[in-house]
Scaffold this active site. Sequence first.
Site, PDB file in Angstrom:
ATOM      1  N   ASP A 141      -2.031   6.379  -8.737  1.00 39.40           N
ATOM      2  CA  ASP A 141      -2.416   5.671  -7.523  1.00 39.40           C
ATOM      3  C   ASP A 141      -3.766   6.195  -7.078  1.00 39.40           C
ATOM      4  O   ASP A 141      -4.447   6.914  -7.824  1.00 39.40           O
ATOM      5  CB  ASP A 141      -1.345   5.790  -6.437  1.00 39.40           C
ATOM      6  CG  ASP A 141      -1.173   7.221  -5.918  1.00 39.40           C
ATOM      7  OD1 ASP A 141      -1.964   8.116  -6.297  1.00 39.40           O
ATOM      8  OD2 ASP A 141      -0.256   7.436  -5.104  1.00 39.40           O
ATOM      9  N   ARG A 150       4.546   3.396   4.985  1.00 42.89           N
ATOM     10  CA  ARG A 150       3.339   4.224   5.108  1.00 42.89           C
ATOM     11  C   ARG A 150       2.145   3.328   5.401  1.00 42.89           C
ATOM     12  O   ARG A 150       1.691   2.574   4.535  1.00 42.89           O
ATOM     13  CB  ARG A 150       3.095   5.025   3.818  1.00 42.89           C
ATOM     14  CG  ARG A 150       1.799   5.840   3.890  1.00 42.89           C
ATOM     15  CD  ARG A 150       1.709   6.938   2.853  1.00 42.89           C
ATOM     16  NE  ARG A 150       1.579   6.461   1.490  1.00 42.89           N
ATOM     17  CZ  ARG A 150       1.280   7.245   0.447  1.00 42.89           C
ATOM     18  NH1 ARG A 150       1.093   8.545   0.636  1.00 42.89           N
ATOM     19  NH2 ARG A 150       1.193   6.747  -0.761  1.00 42.89           N
TER      20      ARG A 150
END
Length: 537
Positions: A443, A163
């Site tokens: 996160d 990603r």
Amino acid sequence: MEKVYRYAVKGEKTAGDELILTEAACEFLAELHDVFHERQAKLLEKRGKKQRAIDAGTLPAFRKETEHIRREKWKIADIPDDIKDRRVEITGPAGNRKMVINALNSGAKVFMADFEDANSPTWENCIQGQLNMYDAVRKSINFTAGNGKNYRLRNDAAVLFVRPRGLHLKEEHFQVDGTSMYASLFDFGLYFFHNATELVSRGSGPYFYLPKLEYWEEAAYWNDIFIYAQQRLDLNNGTIKATVLIETLTAVFEADEILHALREHSAGLNCGRWDYIFSYIKKLHKHDKYILPDRSQVTMTVHFMRAYSLYVIQTCHQRGAHAMGGMAAQIPIKNDDQKNIKALQKVREDKIREVRDGHDGTWVAHPGLVPVAMAVFNEYMPAANQITRLRNDDAVQAEDLLTVPKGSITEKGLRQNIIVALRYMEAWLRGYGAVPIFHLMEDAATAEISRTQVWQWIKHPDGKLENGRKIDVNLVKQITEEELQMIKVEMNEQSFTTDELERAKALFLEMISSDELVEFMTIPAYKHLIDKGRDSC
């Protein structure tokens, strides 16, 4: 005459960069910048224009001009054999070598190596991440811990996805003609240049997750990047496969169009649940009506979240694509068997809901959760996927995707948001993008929910605690100081310094006090990383 690209590497030398930042690789990056930079800037300008329209009252909706795409019968290209079964995927930062090996060895079908929300984009993390990917692709990655324990890949390692960072971010350490490169192009370009041909030779391919897309035109943009990159390396069109994270409120209304734009390169869609909640707040932040309760109350079973999940499944399966479920952020709880059993049961219940609804796979954040999720999907999904299972029984309307969940705003919820925001930003400023807090792996997405909720509660009339007290800047500052002292005590006991915590506090208070909602906390926080890097030189 062949064009000469003038590029400059501004980051300090870091271990292994001579393998990654070769002249040929840097020229490829500069070429991507030259071809695509201006178009990406215009797409970001368009985001701003569309946000201003939402602010003025034009709520997200299904677009009339693309209705024919939603109505017509079409499917994405065939899915490669090595990613037909994606029942459990694990994610983690690309820059942590030990975590990369453990994730690849976890028993999950896929490992998504993250340069985005689970990555603090220090120059060292970004280059080390690319080096880790280079070695992982070639099955040569290893790591020796301080205690002498050696970590190597098993033969049944997970399939690798990468990603890159979102379209809105820059990589200030790599410049072309004096202009910083977009981080998305930097991350994609380096990984693709070094590994695409090698992956194909090994029977796999360059597979990606694309984060934070807002409109189908951004998917079309990525599709053009893929075509260009494949041609440059003499690879067949469609070699690249990408799964788009549907993690913005506007993107869910354009799920069909996003799949259509990427149909030669598509590997499906994913329900990025935490960023989606963040986007719901951000996109509707000017509207008093759309105020959310405590984060803990905004679960996947509330109406707008369930509608979002079902719509992604319906759309993907109609087009022959994977519909991937969301993240289980829980991490195993050591030294407390009862709490650990309850945490694992929550994961199991979440995964049962996903597989019964029709998801073809799911995400976990810790290797310890892979067996739990795997057992659920093995029990309820014996085939490689359930793409052939259509969900035409539930017609999702625009109002379903916008329905405000009922709930309360509690002092506990307010305090938890403040703690998560402070602790996560403190760790992020030290170079850590995935941080265990309250037995959850937090996160950037969950930290974004925390700080935007606090801003929302301050700004809107209904931002009140259960006892009727209005949440204002002074209350938030008071609680911030109280929690800060508790964090400092805990940090001092673990021999940490508090410098980054003070920076995190300043950033947090600046953002929640701002008249306008700061779009991404990582943008102002990144400036601190850059300044810190300059100071250390």
